[in-house]
Design a protein around this motif. Structure first.
Motif, PDB file in Angstrom:
ATOM      1  N   ARG A 147      19.617  -9.447  -2.723  1.00 49.17           N
ATOM      2  CA  ARG A 147      18.387 -10.240  -2.676  1.00 49.17           C
ATOM      3  C   ARG A 147      17.285  -9.415  -2.015  1.00 49.17           C
ATOM      4  NH1 ARG A 147      19.178 -16.067  -2.825  1.00 49.17           N
ATOM      5  NH2 ARG A 147      21.333 -16.676  -2.437  1.00 49.17           N
ATOM      6  N   TYR A 148      16.171  -9.259  -2.708  1.00 53.52           N
ATOM      7  CA  TYR A 148      14.942  -8.753  -2.103  1.00 53.52           C
ATOM      8  C   TYR A 148      14.042  -9.959  -1.865  1.00 53.52           C
ATOM      9  CZ  TYR A 148      16.063  -4.046  -3.993  1.00 53.52           C
ATOM     10  OH  TYR A 148      16.638  -2.848  -4.312  1.00 53.52           O
ATOM     11  N   ARG A 149      13.525 -10.082  -0.652  1.00 54.92           N
ATOM     12  CA  ARG A 149      12.642 -11.201  -0.358  1.00 54.92           C
ATOM     13  C   ARG A 149      11.349 -10.698   0.291  1.00 54.92           C
ATOM     14  NH1 ARG A 149      15.054 -13.216  -3.520  1.00 54.92           N
ATOM     15  NH2 ARG A 149      16.244 -15.160  -3.591  1.00 54.92           N
ATOM     16  N   ASN A 150      10.256 -10.859  -0.455  1.00 54.99           N
ATOM     17  CA  ASN A 150       8.928 -10.534   0.061  1.00 54.99           C
ATOM     18  C   ASN A 150       8.856  -9.092   0.575  1.00 54.99           C
ATOM     19  OD1 ASN A 150       6.290 -11.489   0.406  1.00 54.99           O
ATOM     20  ND2 ASN A 150       6.627 -11.912   2.576  1.00 54.99           N
ATOM     21  N   VAL A 151       9.486  -8.180  -0.182  1.00 54.90           N
ATOM     22  CA  VAL A 151       9.593  -6.786   0.269  1.00 54.90           C
ATOM     23  C   VAL A 151       8.344  -6.002  -0.122  1.00 54.90           C
ATOM     24  CG1 VAL A 151      10.856  -4.614   0.003  1.00 54.90           C
ATOM     25  CG2 VAL A 151      12.107  -6.777   0.226  1.00 54.90           C
ATOM     26  N   THR A 152       7.726  -5.414   0.876  1.00 54.68           N
ATOM     27  CA  THR A 152       6.571  -4.537   0.676  1.00 54.68           C
ATOM     28  C   THR A 152       6.909  -3.159   1.226  1.00 54.68           C
ATOM     29  OG1 THR A 152       4.921  -6.314   0.738  1.00 54.68           O
ATOM     30  CG2 THR A 152       4.161  -4.115   1.350  1.00 54.68           C
ATOM     31  N   LYS A 153       6.475  -2.122   0.516  1.00 54.78           N
ATOM     32  CA  LYS A 153       6.656  -0.760   1.001  1.00 54.78           C
ATOM     33  C   LYS A 153       5.349  -0.003   0.843  1.00 54.78           C
ATOM     34  CE  LYS A 153       8.478   3.048   2.462  1.00 54.78           C
ATOM     35  NZ  LYS A 153       8.780   3.208   3.904  1.00 54.78           N
ATOM     36  N   ALA A 154       4.900   0.591   1.949  1.00 56.99           N
ATOM     37  CA  ALA A 154       3.677   1.393   1.933  1.00 56.99           C
ATOM     38  C   ALA A 154       3.960   2.761   2.528  1.00 56.99           C
ATOM     39  CB  ALA A 154       2.574   0.698   2.715  1.00 56.99           C
ATOM     40  N   PHE A 155       3.357   3.768   1.945  1.00 56.83           N
ATOM     41  CA  PHE A 155       3.380   5.121   2.504  1.00 56.83           C
ATOM     42  C   PHE A 155       1.970   5.411   2.988  1.00 56.83           C
ATOM     43  CE2 PHE A 155       6.782   5.089  -0.670  1.00 56.83           C
ATOM     44  CZ  PHE A 155       7.851   5.608   0.065  1.00 56.83           C
ATOM     45  N   ASP A 156       1.815   5.453   4.312  1.00 59.07           N
ATOM     46  CA  ASP A 156       0.484   5.544   4.908  1.00 59.07           C
ATOM     47  C   ASP A 156      -0.346   4.350   4.404  1.00 59.07           C
ATOM     48  OD1 ASP A 156       1.141   7.882   6.293  1.00 59.07           O
ATOM     49  OD2 ASP A 156       0.715   9.097   4.521  1.00 59.07           O
ATOM     50  N   ASN A 157      -1.442   4.617   3.714  1.00 58.63           N
ATOM     51  CA  ASN A 157      -2.279   3.510   3.230  1.00 58.63           C
ATOM     52  C   ASN A 157      -2.017   3.154   1.767  1.00 58.63           C
ATOM     53  OD1 ASN A 157      -3.654   3.229   5.693  1.00 58.63           O
ATOM     54  ND2 ASN A 157      -4.996   4.950   5.178  1.00 58.63           N
ATOM     55  N   ARG A 158      -1.007   3.785   1.169  1.00 57.30           N
ATOM     56  CA  ARG A 158      -0.723   3.554  -0.254  1.00 57.30           C
ATOM     57  C   ARG A 158       0.434   2.569  -0.391  1.00 57.30           C
ATOM     58  NH1 ARG A 158       2.439   6.243  -4.280  1.00 57.30           N
ATOM     59  NH2 ARG A 158       3.225   7.625  -2.639  1.00 57.30           N
ATOM     60  N   VAL A 159       0.176   1.397  -0.939  1.00 60.05           N
ATOM     61  CA  VAL A 159       1.208   0.374  -1.130  1.00 60.05           C
ATOM     62  C   VAL A 159       1.872   0.605  -2.485  1.00 60.05           C
ATOM     63  CG1 VAL A 159       1.692  -2.088  -1.303  1.00 60.05           C
ATOM     64  CG2 VAL A 159      -0.065  -1.271   0.283  1.00 60.05           C
ATOM     65  N   VAL A 160       3.187   0.845  -2.479  1.00 52.62           N
ATOM     66  CA  VAL A 160       3.891   1.127  -3.733  1.00 52.62           C
ATOM     67  C   VAL A 160       4.737  -0.056  -4.202  1.00 52.62           C
ATOM     68  CG1 VAL A 160       3.923   3.624  -3.384  1.00 52.62           C
ATOM     69  CG2 VAL A 160       5.800   2.231  -2.479  1.00 52.62           C
ATOM     70  N   LEU A 161       5.042  -0.994  -3.288  1.00 54.63           N
ATOM     71  CA  LEU A 161       5.710  -2.238  -3.658  1.00 54.63           C
ATOM     72  C   LEU A 161       5.009  -3.379  -2.947  1.00 54.63           C
ATOM     73  CD1 LEU A 161       9.621  -1.937  -3.635  1.00 54.63           C
ATOM     74  CD2 LEU A 161       8.121  -2.269  -5.603  1.00 54.63           C
ATOM     75  N   LYS A 162       4.755  -4.460  -3.675  1.00 56.46           N
ATOM     76  CA  LYS A 162       3.978  -5.568  -3.114  1.00 56.46           C
ATOM     77  C   LYS A 162       4.781  -6.862  -3.182  1.00 56.46           C
ATOM     78  CE  LYS A 162      -0.246  -3.384  -4.880  1.00 56.46           C
ATOM     79  NZ  LYS A 162      -1.366  -3.532  -5.844  1.00 56.46           N
ATOM     80  N   GLN A 163       5.324  -7.287  -2.054  1.00 56.37           N
ATOM     81  CA  GLN A 163       5.957  -8.602  -1.903  1.00 56.37           C
ATOM     82  C   GLN A 163       6.976  -8.869  -3.023  1.00 56.37           C
ATOM     83  OE1 GLN A 163       2.341 -11.022  -1.666  1.00 56.37           O
ATOM     84  NE2 GLN A 163       2.540 -11.068   0.562  1.00 56.37           N
TER      85      GLN A 163
END
Length: 280
Positions: A15-31
């Motif tokens: 289960r992924y829940r509301n997963v966000t991943k950012a590298f510095d200021n670059r968001v590559v996965l949003k919720q």
């Protein structure tokens, strides 16, 4: 006398829940919200930089989420309970959790100084603490499964790219993972070697006990193997559905544009192959 019989549905293995991943200021996965069911085969398609590989790397604990949670078998992956509180996971917890997950990478990641047999049996001996003879027997069984039983004494440098990738698949399988991740495993191969690797993966997919997350640009392969296809773009899942829904009735303009672009590229490749065959 009638009785109400309740059938319990299987719980997601991931289960992924509301997963966000950012590298510095670059968001590559949003919720990101995503469930993977036991034995389910999911293909991730989409343009480069759309977040596909990050989804797999978070599950393999190669990257840490910026926010949100991931569960494996109902247990938090990146968090653990300590004195009644949820705290960041330590390395011991991560090591235990990743033991049920296997990953095959684009560039094989084999140990160049070890024979093919040693590459496959190494984790059984040093991670699972399995006796060497037992580990050897298990490794030989897997190398036979991927068609490399006659190459056990060879080193990676003596193999073709397709053979190296099949060794990497055997190495992942030898740990008997519940979840297998494949990250663009044919992208580093010459075109004539792609088929042999995809055939091996199809054979694994036919066995229903292992969940698979396949990041691929091979659309025909995704159609053949996946139970469900996810199209990602801009760090979000834009559309998902069965292969028939995705390829025959895409709903979003972004997916339609992506598939049109792929179809044109495929037609160009086929034309080039036909022209080359005519020259020979």
């Amino acid at each position: 006398m009638s009785q109400n019989i309740q059938t319990s549905l299987p719980e997601p293995i991931v289960r992924y829940r509301n997963v966000t991943k950012a590298f510095d200021n670059r968001v590559v996965l949003k919720q990101l919200d995503l469930d993977i069911m036991p034995g389910e085969k999911i293909a991730l398609i989409g343009p480069s930089g759309s977040g596909k590989t990050t989804i797999a790397r978070l599950l393999m604990t190669l990257e840490q989420p910026t926010s949100g949670t991931i569960e494996v078998n109902g247990e938090m992956l990146w968090h653990m309970e300590h004195k009644g509180k949820l705290v960041p996971a330590n390395e011991k917890h991560l090591h235990r959790m990743r033991s049920s997950i296997g990953m095959v990478f684009q560039h094989f990641n084999l140990f160049p100084h070890m024979t093919i047999l040693r590459n496959v049996m190494e984790a059984l001996v040093h991670v699972r603490k399995m006796p060497k003879q037992q580990a050897k027997e298990r490794a030989l069984e897997l190398l036979h499964q991927v068609g490399l039983q006659h190459h056990t004494k060879h080193y990676p440098a003596q193999l073709s790219g397709g053979q190296k990738q099949r060794v990497a698949i055997a190495r992942a399988l030898v740990m008997q993972p519940q979840i297998l991740l494949f990250d663009e495993v044919t992208s580093a191969l010459d075109p004539e070697l792609v088929g042999e690797v995809l055939d091996v993966i199809k054979g694994i997919a036919d066995k229903k006990d292992t969940a698979m997350l396949l990041i691929t640009h091979e659309m025909d392969f995704a159609r053949d193997v996946a139970d469900r296809i996810l199209f990602t773009d801009g760090g979000v899942i834009v559309e998902q559905g069965t292969p028939e829904q995705i390829f025959e009735n895409p709903q979003s303009p972004r997916l339609r544009a992506f598939l049109t672009r792929f179809l044109k590229e495929r037609q160009y490749e086929l034309a080039s192959e036909t022209a080359a065959a005519g020259v020979q």
